[in-house]
Design a protein around this motif. Structure first.
Motif, PDB file in Angstrom:
ATOM      1  N   ARG C 138      -0.945   9.726  59.002  1.00 38.04           N
ATOM      2  CA  ARG C 138      -0.373   9.771  60.339  1.00 38.04           C
ATOM      3  C   ARG C 138       1.118   9.481  60.376  1.00 38.04           C
ATOM      4  O   ARG C 138       1.759   9.741  61.389  1.00 38.04           O
ATOM      5  CB  ARG C 138      -1.133   8.827  61.280  1.00 38.04           C
ATOM      6  N   GLU C 139       1.682   8.972  59.301  1.00 37.87           N
ATOM      7  CA  GLU C 139       3.124   8.717  59.294  1.00 37.87           C
ATOM      8  C   GLU C 139       3.867   9.665  58.373  1.00 37.87           C
ATOM      9  O   GLU C 139       4.991   9.383  57.952  1.00 37.87           O
ATOM     10  CB  GLU C 139       3.379   7.257  58.895  1.00 37.87           C
ATOM     11  N   SER C 140       3.255  10.824  58.067  1.00 34.52           N
ATOM     12  CA  SER C 140       3.840  11.712  57.062  1.00 34.52           C
ATOM     13  C   SER C 140       4.625  12.864  57.667  1.00 34.52           C
ATOM     14  O   SER C 140       4.958  13.811  56.963  1.00 34.52           O
ATOM     15  CB  SER C 140       2.734  12.254  56.158  1.00 34.52           C
ATOM     16  N   SER C 141       4.899  12.801  58.962  1.00 31.37           N
ATOM     17  CA  SER C 141       5.723  13.835  59.600  1.00 31.37           C
ATOM     18  C   SER C 141       5.020  15.185  59.668  1.00 31.37           C
ATOM     19  O   SER C 141       5.635  16.226  59.540  1.00 31.37           O
ATOM     20  CB  SER C 141       7.075  13.910  58.870  1.00 31.37           C
ATOM     21  N   TRP C 142       3.716  15.152  59.832  1.00 29.40           N
ATOM     22  CA  TRP C 142       2.948  16.355  60.156  1.00 29.40           C
ATOM     23  C   TRP C 142       2.570  16.302  61.638  1.00 29.40           C
ATOM     24  O   TRP C 142       2.227  15.216  62.148  1.00 29.40           O
ATOM     25  CB  TRP C 142       1.637  16.416  59.361  1.00 29.40           C
ATOM     26  N   ILE C 143       2.578  17.430  62.292  1.00 27.91           N
ATOM     27  CA  ILE C 143       2.009  17.505  63.631  1.00 27.91           C
ATOM     28  C   ILE C 143       0.491  17.451  63.457  1.00 27.91           C
ATOM     29  O   ILE C 143      -0.057  18.142  62.605  1.00 27.91           O
ATOM     30  CB  ILE C 143       2.433  18.812  64.320  1.00 27.91           C
ATOM     31  N   LEU C 170       9.785  23.224  62.628  1.00 20.91           N
ATOM     32  CA  LEU C 170       9.713  23.413  61.173  1.00 20.91           C
ATOM     33  C   LEU C 170       9.083  22.208  60.466  1.00 20.91           C
ATOM     34  O   LEU C 170       9.697  21.551  59.621  1.00 20.91           O
ATOM     35  CB  LEU C 170      11.097  23.750  60.600  1.00 20.91           C
ATOM     36  N   LEU C 171       7.860  21.950  60.864  1.00 23.23           N
ATOM     37  CA  LEU C 171       7.072  20.885  60.238  1.00 23.23           C
ATOM     38  C   LEU C 171       5.656  21.406  59.993  1.00 23.23           C
ATOM     39  O   LEU C 171       5.189  22.286  60.725  1.00 23.23           O
ATOM     40  CB  LEU C 171       6.994  19.660  61.159  1.00 23.23           C
ATOM     41  N   MET C 239      10.113  16.017  64.918  1.00 24.55           N
ATOM     42  CA  MET C 239       8.871  15.494  65.492  1.00 24.55           C
ATOM     43  C   MET C 239       9.008  15.363  67.017  1.00 24.55           C
ATOM     44  O   MET C 239       8.118  15.779  67.758  1.00 24.55           O
ATOM     45  CB  MET C 239       8.603  14.106  64.906  1.00 24.55           C
ATOM     46  N   ASP C 240      10.127  14.769  67.449  1.00 22.46           N
ATOM     47  CA  ASP C 240      10.361  14.625  68.891  1.00 22.46           C
ATOM     48  C   ASP C 240      10.356  15.991  69.575  1.00 22.46           C
ATOM     49  O   ASP C 240       9.731  16.182  70.614  1.00 22.46           O
ATOM     50  CB  ASP C 240      11.699  13.918  69.147  1.00 22.46           C
ATOM     51  N   PHE C 308      -2.107  13.980  68.425  1.00 27.12           N
ATOM     52  CA  PHE C 308      -2.042  12.602  67.919  1.00 27.12           C
ATOM     53  C   PHE C 308      -0.674  12.298  67.311  1.00 27.12           C
ATOM     54  O   PHE C 308      -0.178  11.188  67.394  1.00 27.12           O
ATOM     55  CB  PHE C 308      -3.165  12.404  66.895  1.00 27.12           C
ATOM     56  N   ARG C 309      -0.061  13.312  66.654  1.00 28.65           N
ATOM     57  CA  ARG C 309       1.310  13.178  66.165  1.00 28.65           C
ATOM     58  C   ARG C 309       2.070  14.436  66.516  1.00 28.65           C
ATOM     59  O   ARG C 309       1.620  15.505  66.147  1.00 28.65           O
ATOM     60  CB  ARG C 309       1.342  12.958  64.646  1.00 28.65           C
ATOM     61  N   PRO C 310       3.216  14.348  67.198  1.00 26.40           N
ATOM     62  CA  PRO C 310       3.760  13.116  67.739  1.00 26.40           C
ATOM     63  C   PRO C 310       2.861  12.578  68.860  1.00 26.40           C
ATOM     64  O   PRO C 310       2.239  13.353  69.581  1.00 26.40           O
ATOM     65  CB  PRO C 310       5.119  13.545  68.296  1.00 26.40           C
ATOM     66  N   PHE C 311       2.827  11.264  68.997  1.00 25.46           N
ATOM     67  CA  PHE C 311       1.944  10.650  69.990  1.00 25.46           C
ATOM     68  C   PHE C 311       2.537  10.851  71.380  1.00 25.46           C
ATOM     69  O   PHE C 311       3.688  10.493  71.625  1.00 25.46           O
ATOM     70  CB  PHE C 311       1.788   9.157  69.688  1.00 25.46           C
TER      71      PHE C 311
END
Lengths: 316, 104, 402
Positions: C138-143, C170-171, C239-240, C308-311
């Motif tokens: 969850r903290e690996s910069s994947w949507i 681009l993620l 991410m944002d 879930f990501r970004p929350f």
């Protein structure tokens, strides 16, 4: 197919200067020779290692051809993805087909050890690519630790020569023959001092109908403990002592290449490298004798394979 | 200097977009010995060119023309492999040559 | 050996398929340049069905039968950096084996897509569903988007590449689907006609790619201490950016499909005094428990977090404002952490609400433990009690634990 150096100098250099590899490093020499020998433009995948970190530090790159680095162990798989994408993009009509050579450079750690599975898988799947192992017999990038390519008796920082252990205790893995057992179209051993032999093998690898593997001995002056100007001499001694036979396996046919091989005792090569000084200078002579015995046996086995191939060829 | 660029100003993903750009790095500063070529004995066989780790041999029309001293690290491989022994390594301090000039 | 492709694709729209087959159906329509995958339960329906499409010439995809999950994601990284659209699918331990390349893919800003069929992490070996695998990335910069049924597995799969490949994003994208309850459940799935799906996803058109004619870029090089920090800050920005891109793409997709999807899904929250927050397929049983509790006069609602990501902090705050007490359903344990993963996010999202709800955490469903309606009803009763007592329990409750 003759390779003439003066003609090769006319080709635009695809690997530049200003990189951070050590003075006297054999790796960029091998890379320049491989790139100069290629007929097609390459797309390169790199394993993590000296070559990668010393040539790709952001925002600069030494490379003038496309290069992808992903991780230590997976360069062969990375290039399989590139090759697969190429096929699909062409099939979809999204890109014109063009001659390209898919190329990997990985060190012996990336090839013999951590990336063994990835390489084996990519070879079995039959992707069309050339894997070049730049073999300096150890993890030089992290500070000269032993790998499964390191010679018996060699000092490394994880096999130090001590009071009870004379350097590395094990015989090295014969990776080239393991790769040959994958029955891919082209497998070879080459040495950085013999540019003509290496480049000829690169041309054959490029023309092969499937995956190709070339294992190049690239002596490391820092890790093997010799002066920076002796790189080519040490490479030559490895071949002349039979420690690094030059041969190829082309569509299953085993063949020695180049002359002047195994005409010296191994001690001549070992003495050129201070990583063996603990066994070559008033050291344990039994280690040198064991290396000689194993080299003789492997040489004999290799000759038999070549003779069997020659007989089979003449009979067919 | 590129290393002063802020985060919005650099290529994403660490992609390096200037092929061959390490040429801006002066690795010639590493050198303690410098190769000197005696052109009177050079046969332009190009063994030095093919064995150079730093791509430092300047070629002009398939003939050896000089050495790129901005990048030569002074390893001495060229002097060791030259069949006619026309390359000599001399201590860096003994030759007052600006790095941008040819070593010839 | 050469393979031929069929000139035209005419497949009847499926009526009832499982979640794995629904994903494979979407992948056929997307027709990625490269799919690389390694078999692992419960992901196998996806790759078996997709292999049939390849064998029948219904896709242009190069399907790479890799020798491990690490290689699957590695091949996708190569393919995507080369300029191809790339997808993979995996579960639990497979994701764990990929883990190094999970970070490589996002760090290299490669918009590849993974269908993650959630499965518990070993040991002990367990092939059934929980969210330990998803929480580990969850903290690996994947949507990361959690679907709750085969229909959503399909819908999210169609939307995924359009979010990942957006120039402001681009993620990489993880389409997270509960193992078995989504992947193996056969349900009615409405699909888009091929031409609509293809037109919605378009083609991947990167600015730089390794196979670009005349290209010479180096992808994935070394950052020393002078640039690594800056590149990570760029990922924060991406991410944002992705949050509103997800919202727009879901809305755009709704126009095409008639199926509305939101970053968070609400159920009976308008007048709710207490609520449960959930991820994934358990929402069905949670709804059933809520219906039962409502019949008993309890004003309870549900919030399901899809993105879930970004929350989606603002969406969550809005949905939970006015709720007096909230139970958070975590299907993974964050060992040693002050709260489990979803609870951590809900605490942070609600901490500055003028009237912050009382929060309590529930761990449930680990290693495929049953998730019956009565269990969630029990959770609702706990939350109601907390509300009446005006006190938050310090420790999580373990639902269904013997």
């Amino acid at each position: 197919m003759t390779l003439k150096l003066r003609e090769l100098t006319e080709k635009t250099e695809q690997f530049g200067s200003g990189h951070a590899l050590c003075a006297g490093c054999a790796e960029p020499v091998a890379v320049r020779q491989v790139l100069a020998a290629l007929v097609n433009p390459p797309v390169v995948a790199l394993a993590t290692g000296c070559l990668e970190v010393a040539t790709t530090r952001f925002p600069d790159t030494t490379w003038k051809v496309p290069v992808i680095h992903s991780a230590f162990e997976n360069a062969a798989t990375t290039i399989s993805g590139v090759e697969a994408a190429y096929k699909a993009l062409v099939r979809k009509g999204r890109m014109e087909p063009r001659p390209l050579t898919f190329l990997v450079f990985g060190g012996d750690g990336a090839t013999y050890d951590i990336g063994f599975q990835w390489l084996s898988g990519a070879l079995e799947r039959g992707h069309k690519f050339i894997y070049v192992c730049l073999n300096n017999e150890g993890y030089m990038n992290t500070g000269i630790q032993r790998s499964s390519a390191t010679l018996l008796g060699a000092w490394t920082t994880t096999t130090p020569a001590g009071d009870v252990r004379p350097g590395k205790l094990q015989w090295h893995k014969d990776m080239t023959r393991i790769i040959a057992a994958h029955n891919i179209p082209y497998v070879a051993q080459a040495a950085v001092h013999n540019w003509k032999d290496l480049m000829t093998k690169v041309r054959k690898a490029e023309a092969a109908d499937g995956p190709a593997f070339i294992n190049v001995i690239t002596p490391c002056d820092r890790g093997w403990r010799f002066d920076t100007d002796k790189t080519m001499e040490v490479s030559r001694l490895m071949v002349e002592s039979g420690l690094w036979p030059l041969y190829e396996v082309e569509n299953g046919v085993w063949r020695m290449t180049g002359g002047g091989q195994k005409r010296r005792p191994v001690i001549d090569a070992l003495k050129s490298q201070k990583r063996f000084s603990h066994i070559t200078t008033n050291g344990d002579e039994s280690v040198v004798a064991e290396i000689q015995r194993r080299v003789d046996a492997e040489w004999e086995s290799l000759q038999q394979l070549c003779e069997m191939s020659a007989r089979a060829e003449s009979e067919s | 200097m590129p290393d002063e660029q802020a985060w919005r100003e650099i290529a994403i993903g660490g992609t390096e977009i200037n092929p061959g750009s390490t040429e801006r790095v002066n690795t010639g500063a590493w050198r303690s010995e410098m190769p000197i070529i005696d052109f009177s004995r050079c046969t332009h066989c190009m063994i030095c060119w093919v064995d150079c780790p730093d791509a430092c041999f300047e070629i002009s029309d398939t003939r050896l023309a000089g050495i790129d001293l901005d990048h030569c690290k002074g390893c001495g491989i060229c002097a060791a492999v030259c069949p006619t022994h026309c390359i000599t390594m001399v201590p860096e301090s003994s030759v007052p040559v600006k790095s941008s000039e040819s070593g010839a | 050996m050469t393979t031929k492709q069929k000139a035209s694709i005419t497949l009847p729209a499926p009526l009832a398929i499982n979640g794995g087959e629904a994903v494979a159906y979407a992948m056929r329509q997307i027709d990625p340049e490269v799919v690389a995958a390694y078999p692992i339960t419960p992901q196998t329906f996806i790759i078996e069905r997709f292999s049939e499409y390849v064998a029948d010439g219904l896709v242009s995809t190069e399907y790479i039968n890799v020798e491990s999950e690490h290689a699957a994601l590695s091949a996708c990284v190569g393919a995507c950096a080369a300029g191809g659209r790339a997808q993979t699918a995996t579960s639990g331990p497979g994701l764990a084996l990929m883990f190094e390349i999970v970070w490589v893919a996002s760090g290299m800003r490669l918009p590849l897509v993974m269908h993650l069929c959630s499965r518990a992490l070993s040991a002990p070996l367990n092939i059934l569903c929980d969210h330990s695998d998803a929480m580990a990335m969850r903290e690996s910069s994947w949507i990361m988007m959690f679907g709750s049924n085969p229909q959503e597995a399909y819908d999210q799969a169609i939307v995924a590449p359009t979010v990942a490949e957006h120039p402001d994003v681009l993620l990489p994208f993880a389409n997270v689907l509960d193992g078995f309850t989504v992947t193996h459940s056969v349900e009615r799935v409405d699909v888009l006609p091929d031409e609509d799906a293809k037109s919605f996803v378009g083609e991947y058109e990167p600015e730089r790619w390794a196979l670009q004619p005349g290209g010479g870029a180096t992808f994935g090089g070394l950052d020393a201490n002078d640039f690594y920090f800056e590149h990570k800050r760029q990922q924060v920005e991406a991410m944002d950016n992705s949050l509103e891109v997800v919202r727009r793409q879901l809305d755009k997709y709704a126009e095409l499909s008639g199926r509305k999807m939101s970053l968070v899904e609400e159920y009976l929250l308008d007048d709710a005094e207490v609520a449960l927050v959930v991820l994934g397929s358990s929402e069905g049983m949670v709804r059933a428990a809520i219906d039962q509790a409502r019949a008993d006069g309890i004003k309870v609602g549900m919030l399901r977090v899809r993105l879930f990501r970004p929350f989606p902090v603002a969406d969550v705050r809005k949905a939970l404002s006015g709720v007096a007490a909230v139970g958070v359903l975590d299907r993974a344990i964050a060992f040693g952490a002050p709260a489990n993963a979803l609870m951590q996010d809900i605490v942070m999202a609600t901490r500055t609400l003028p009237e912050r709800p009382l929060l309590m955490d529930f761990v449930y469903g680990l290693g495929g433990r049953n998730t019956p309606k009565q269990m969630f009803r029990e959770a609702i009763d706990h939350v109601v009690l907390a509300k009446e007592q005006g006190a938050e329990p310090e420790s999580p409750a373990y639902l269904g634990l013997r």
